[in-house]
Scaffold this motif. Structure first.
Motif, PDB file in Angstrom:
ATOM      1  N   CYS A   3      -8.674  -4.629  -1.577  1.00 56.07           N
ATOM      2  CA  CYS A   3      -8.624  -4.769  -0.134  1.00 56.07           C
ATOM      3  C   CYS A   3      -8.030  -6.131   0.212  1.00 56.07           C
ATOM      4  CB  CYS A   3     -10.029  -4.640   0.445  1.00 56.07           C
ATOM      5  SG  CYS A   3     -10.127  -4.936   2.224  1.00 56.07           S
TER       6      CYS A   3
ATOM      7  N   ARG B 139     -12.599  -1.926  -3.003  1.00 59.03           N
ATOM      8  CA  ARG B 139     -11.878  -0.722  -3.418  1.00 59.03           C
ATOM      9  C   ARG B 139     -11.415   0.066  -2.195  1.00 59.03           C
ATOM     10  NH1 ARG B 139     -13.205   4.631  -4.376  1.00 59.03           N
ATOM     11  NH2 ARG B 139     -11.981   5.684  -5.984  1.00 59.03           N
ATOM     12  N   LEU B 140     -10.170   0.567  -2.217  1.00 60.00           N
ATOM     13  CA  LEU B 140      -9.612   1.378  -1.141  1.00 60.00           C
ATOM     14  C   LEU B 140      -9.780   2.851  -1.457  1.00 60.00           C
ATOM     15  CD1 LEU B 140      -6.278  -0.514  -0.363  1.00 60.00           C
ATOM     16  CD2 LEU B 140      -8.489  -0.760   0.752  1.00 60.00           C
ATOM     17  N   THR B 141     -10.040   3.630  -0.432  1.00 58.49           N
ATOM     18  CA  THR B 141     -10.174   5.075  -0.576  1.00 58.49           C
ATOM     19  C   THR B 141      -9.565   5.763   0.633  1.00 58.49           C
ATOM     20  OG1 THR B 141     -11.737   6.890  -0.920  1.00 58.49           O
ATOM     21  CG2 THR B 141     -12.441   5.126   0.532  1.00 58.49           C
ATOM     22  N   THR B 142      -9.145   7.002   0.444  1.00 60.90           N
ATOM     23  CA  THR B 142      -8.532   7.794   1.517  1.00 60.90           C
ATOM     24  C   THR B 142      -9.389   9.023   1.767  1.00 60.90           C
ATOM     25  OG1 THR B 142      -6.318   7.057   0.904  1.00 60.90           O
ATOM     26  CG2 THR B 142      -6.470   9.033   2.269  1.00 60.90           C
TER      27      THR B 142
ATOM     28  N   THR C 247      -7.302   5.628   5.430  1.00 63.52           N
ATOM     29  CA  THR C 247      -7.464   4.757   4.276  1.00 63.52           C
ATOM     30  C   THR C 247      -8.277   3.529   4.699  1.00 63.52           C
ATOM     31  OG1 THR C 247      -5.322   5.463   3.415  1.00 63.52           O
ATOM     32  CG2 THR C 247      -6.277   3.456   2.494  1.00 63.52           C
ATOM     33  N   ARG C 248      -9.367   3.294   4.018  1.00 62.59           N
ATOM     34  CA  ARG C 248     -10.265   2.198   4.379  1.00 62.59           C
ATOM     35  C   ARG C 248     -10.855   1.570   3.137  1.00 62.59           C
ATOM     36  NH1 ARG C 248     -15.371   4.161   3.639  1.00 62.59           N
ATOM     37  NH2 ARG C 248     -15.551   6.441   3.546  1.00 62.59           N
ATOM     38  N   CYS C 249     -11.492   0.429   3.336  1.00 60.05           N
ATOM     39  CA  CYS C 249     -12.166  -0.282   2.245  1.00 60.05           C
ATOM     40  C   CYS C 249     -13.609   0.194   2.164  1.00 60.05           C
ATOM     41  CB  CYS C 249     -12.104  -1.783   2.496  1.00 60.05           C
ATOM     42  SG  CYS C 249     -12.982  -2.767   1.243  1.00 60.05           S
TER      43      CYS C 249
ATOM     44  N   ILE D 178      -7.099   0.491   6.717  1.00 63.29           N
ATOM     45  CA  ILE D 178      -5.741   0.075   6.397  1.00 63.29           C
ATOM     46  C   ILE D 178      -4.725   0.967   7.098  1.00 63.29           C
ATOM     47  CG2 ILE D 178      -4.109  -0.371   4.529  1.00 63.29           C
ATOM     48  CD1 ILE D 178      -6.568  -2.190   4.551  1.00 63.29           C
TER      49      ILE D 178
ATOM     50  N   PHE E 106       0.830  -1.214   0.000  1.00 63.99           N
ATOM     51  CA  PHE E 106       0.000   0.000   0.000  1.00 63.99           C
ATOM     52  C   PHE E 106       0.861   1.261   0.000  1.00 63.99           C
ATOM     53  CE2 PHE E 106      -1.817   3.311   2.674  1.00 63.99           C
ATOM     54  CZ  PHE E 106      -2.843   3.697   1.837  1.00 63.99           C
TER      55      PHE E 106
END
Length: 313
Positions: free
Chosen positions: A24, A30-33, A38-40, A47, A7
């Motif tokens: 993930c 999908r990961l997003t910030t 940062t999470r799924c 994360i 990551f």
């Protein structure tokens, strides 16, 4: 551990609000910030969170000021330029309630701090003058910049050794009036005297000393500058106010109003304009608002009325 290394290798350090979409490690979502976290988006797995921003304060090349985060800016409105320490009363810096023992201790510290607040009598006089300037500025409904300029002028007068033998309150009021004369704030000497704590003669003397010794860039006052305030106080219509301003401008161009009291001449122009528009006003009230006598208003009214034919021609 391998997932974190993968990551961090794909995270964009320059953009803290989005990253390239990766799978993930738990559900291949999908990961997003968002806000450094940062999470799924599917399962909600976090994360990484609370990423430290090491970029520091923003600076601009075209800006010459120093934007360091060191508290409030320096101000001329306080005797110590805003660099003093204030001891609180019942709560600490985090807002928590203090115990009775700590409040007693702070009370003793506050007492000693107050005793050692001024290093000399000159500094104490400066603090008294800045406080009086703040009160007068608030009573006259002036802006913060006028308070800063008046406080700076008071410092200059004290540095020039103009205060000994004169009243501090008079010099504070005189500096406020001087700033009004040098700026676009239209305030008469009578308005300043009405909120000051000293007689008119002392304020006039202090202003004369400041003007002579410090060389104030005070331009001559024009009668048209006082017409809006007089019109608002007398509650006249806007078209009458415009007519009075036109009369004042014509008198200034013809040099009829040179060397006369500007508020009094403005009152004379306003009375002529009200007479032309069929509006009845009380001459005594108009004279009181202009801080002159009714005789002065009548004299300037007759001057404006007699000169109108020459201006029209």
């Amino acid at each position: 551990m391998a997932t974190r290394e993968f990551f961090e290798r794909d995270f964009d350090e320059q953009h803290d609000n989005s990253i390239s979409a990766d799978d993930c490690p738990e559900c291949e979502g999908r990961l997003t910030t968002d806000d450094g976290e940062t999470r799924c988006t599917d399962c909600g797995l976090v994360i990484e969170a609370c990423r430290v921003n090491r970029r520091g304060p923003l600076t601009f090349d075209e800006d010459d000021t120093n934007r360091e985060r060191t508290g409030a800016p320096i101000t001329e409105a306080r005797h110590d330029r805003g660099l003093s320490t204030e001891i609180g009363y019942k709560r600490d810096g985090k807002g928590n309630q203090l115990s009775s023992e700590k409040r007693r201790r702070l009370g003793r510290l506050r007492r000693e701090h107050t005793r050692a607040k001024w290093q000399s009598k000159a500094e104490r006089n400066l603090a008294h003058g800045c406080t009086e300037i703040a009160r007068i500025v608030g009573a006259l409904d002036l802006e913060r910049d006028h308070r800063e300029q008046a406080s700076a002028l008071f410092r200059s007068a004290q540095s020039a050794d103009l205060l000994p033998g004169r009243s501090i309150e008079a010099f504070a009021a005189a500096t406020v009036y001087a700033v009004c004369r040098c700026s676009n704030a239209t305030r008469t000497l009578g308005e300043v005297v009405s909120v000051a704590q000293c007689p008119r003669e002392k304020i006039t003397n202090a202003y004369t000393v400041c003007n002579d010794e410090l060389g104030l860039p005070a331009p001559p006052q024009r009668p048209r500058e006082f017409i809006p305030g007089l019109a608002s106080a007398m509650d006249v219509p806007p078209e009458t106010e415009r007519h009075a301003r036109s009369l004042a401008e014509q008198a200034w161009a013809a040099e009829v109003s040179v060397g006369v009291h500007p508020p009094g001449f403005a009152a004379g122009c306003l009375e002529v304009a009200c007479h032309n528009h069929g509006i009845d006003i009380i001459q005594q009230k108009l004279a009181n608002e202009a801080d002159v006598s009714p005789v002065t208003v009548r004299a300037h009214r007759d001057t404006v009325a007699d000169s109108r034919e020459a201006w029209s021609g």
